[in-house]
Write a protein that holds these residues in place. Sequence first.
Motif, PDB file in Angstrom:
ATOM      1  N   GLN A 113       0.828  -1.202   0.000  1.00 35.22           N
ATOM      2  CA  GLN A 113       0.000   0.000   0.000  1.00 35.22           C
ATOM      3  C   GLN A 113       0.867   1.258   0.000  1.00 35.22           C
ATOM      4  O   GLN A 113       1.949   1.288   0.579  1.00 35.22           O
ATOM      5  N   GLN A 114       0.350   2.275  -0.661  1.00 40.37           N
ATOM      6  CA  GLN A 114       1.029   3.572  -0.641  1.00 40.37           C
ATOM      7  C   GLN A 114       1.130   4.048   0.799  1.00 40.37           C
ATOM      8  O   GLN A 114       0.238   3.808   1.604  1.00 40.37           O
ATOM      9  N   LEU A 115       2.218   4.708   1.087  1.00 40.38           N
ATOM     10  CA  LEU A 115       2.359   5.344   2.391  1.00 40.38           C
ATOM     11  C   LEU A 115       1.737   6.726   2.310  1.00 40.38           C
ATOM     12  O   LEU A 115       1.712   7.350   1.242  1.00 40.38           O
ATOM     13  N   LEU A 116       1.230   7.229   3.412  1.00 40.79           N
ATOM     14  CA  LEU A 116       0.640   8.552   3.447  1.00 40.79           C
ATOM     15  C   LEU A 116       1.648   9.577   2.924  1.00 40.79           C
ATOM     16  O   LEU A 116       2.804   9.593   3.350  1.00 40.79           O
ATOM     17  N   GLY A 121       3.165   2.399  -4.904  1.00 39.86           N
ATOM     18  CA  GLY A 121       2.514   1.299  -4.213  1.00 39.86           C
ATOM     19  C   GLY A 121       1.110   1.123  -4.743  1.00 39.86           C
ATOM     20  O   GLY A 121       0.757   1.618  -5.807  1.00 39.86           O
ATOM     21  N   ILE A 122       0.272   0.422  -3.976  1.00 34.69           N
ATOM     22  CA  ILE A 122      -1.096   0.164  -4.412  1.00 34.69           C
ATOM     23  C   ILE A 122      -2.031   1.170  -3.744  1.00 34.69           C
ATOM     24  O   ILE A 122      -1.871   1.501  -2.577  1.00 34.69           O
ATOM     25  N   GLY A 123      -2.964   1.699  -4.513  1.00 37.30           N
ATOM     26  CA  GLY A 123      -3.910   2.682  -3.999  1.00 37.30           C
ATOM     27  C   GLY A 123      -4.459   3.553  -5.107  1.00 37.30           C
ATOM     28  O   GLY A 123      -4.613   3.103  -6.236  1.00 37.30           O
ATOM     29  N   GLN A 124      -4.749   4.803  -4.793  1.00 41.31           N
ATOM     30  CA  GLN A 124      -5.229   5.777  -5.769  1.00 41.31           C
ATOM     31  C   GLN A 124      -4.336   7.001  -5.717  1.00 41.31           C
ATOM     32  O   GLN A 124      -3.682   7.264  -4.720  1.00 41.31           O
ATOM     33  N   LEU A 125      -4.352   7.764  -6.804  1.00 44.01           N
ATOM     34  CA  LEU A 125      -3.537   8.972  -6.884  1.00 44.01           C
ATOM     35  C   LEU A 125      -4.395  10.223  -6.830  1.00 44.01           C
ATOM     36  O   LEU A 125      -5.563  10.206  -7.209  1.00 44.01           O
ATOM     37  N   PHE A 126      -3.795  11.302  -6.379  1.00 43.21           N
ATOM     38  CA  PHE A 126      -4.387  12.635  -6.400  1.00 43.21           C
ATOM     39  C   PHE A 126      -5.652  12.758  -5.548  1.00 43.21           C
ATOM     40  O   PHE A 126      -6.568  13.474  -5.892  1.00 43.21           O
ATOM     41  N   ILE A 127      -5.708  12.059  -4.421  1.00 43.90           N
ATOM     42  CA  ILE A 127      -6.816  12.200  -3.481  1.00 43.90           C
ATOM     43  C   ILE A 127      -6.345  13.211  -2.437  1.00 43.90           C
ATOM     44  O   ILE A 127      -5.487  12.919  -1.613  1.00 43.90           O
ATOM     45  N   VAL A 141       1.374   1.537  -8.589  1.00 43.55           N
ATOM     46  CA  VAL A 141       2.304   2.500  -9.182  1.00 43.55           C
ATOM     47  C   VAL A 141       3.723   2.082  -8.832  1.00 43.55           C
ATOM     48  O   VAL A 141       4.060   1.918  -7.659  1.00 43.55           O
ATOM     49  N   LEU A 142       4.519   1.879  -9.869  1.00 40.74           N
ATOM     50  CA  LEU A 142       5.927   1.516  -9.705  1.00 40.74           C
ATOM     51  C   LEU A 142       6.755   2.527 -10.476  1.00 40.74           C
ATOM     52  O   LEU A 142       6.536   2.719 -11.671  1.00 40.74           O
ATOM     53  N   THR A 143       7.688   3.172  -9.828  1.00 45.10           N
ATOM     54  CA  THR A 143       8.585   4.094 -10.521  1.00 45.10           C
ATOM     55  C   THR A 143       9.773   3.307 -11.042  1.00 45.10           C
ATOM     56  O   THR A 143      10.454   2.626 -10.281  1.00 45.10           O
ATOM     57  N   THR A 144       9.997   3.396 -12.350  1.00 46.06           N
ATOM     58  CA  THR A 144      11.124   2.676 -12.939  1.00 46.06           C
ATOM     59  C   THR A 144      12.169   3.616 -13.512  1.00 46.06           C
ATOM     60  O   THR A 144      13.334   3.294 -13.563  1.00 46.06           O
TER      61      THR A 144
END
Length: 166
Positions: A113-116, A121-127, A141-144
């Motif tokens: 899960q995405q960290l705050l 990670g797993i979750g949603q963006l721009f909330i 989301v994985l940054t490569t």
Amino acid sequence: MVGGASILVPSVQELAKEKRTQVPERYVRTDLQEPPFVAGGGDSYPQFPFIDMERLTSTDFMDSELEKLHQVCKEWGFFQLINHGVDTSLVKKIKKEFKDFFDLPLKKKNKYQQLLGDYEGIGQLFIMSEEQKLDWAYLLVLTTRSIHLRKPHLLPKFPLPFRFFR
């Protein structure tokens, strides 16, 4: 918030498993216009647009395909890329690995899960607020690229199939 960092929200996969008679209010979007559909090839279901990589690299068709790409990005925001040269077996393998990942039990997926205040990670963006309308989506989301943006401390946590992306 940094970049695409978000407030954490519940998994829509878990919400979908609950016995509900209607979609939670936070996910009902009345502010969006429906994009025009690309006519399906004889099917009664509309299909989303595709972009042909061979046409993008062809001197005869490049201009028309670039214009199509421009319009599709403005009107849809996504497309299917065809004739890209990536082996079909690799595409199928990656799709299966992502499906297997999203089918994991919530307890196992929560390790990723995405960290705050982060976006990877797993979750949603721009909330950005508790009142914000949400899309019915859940992302990994994985940054490569670029290497300096990667988060090496996350690498050991990701399942083995995803490690080759990094």
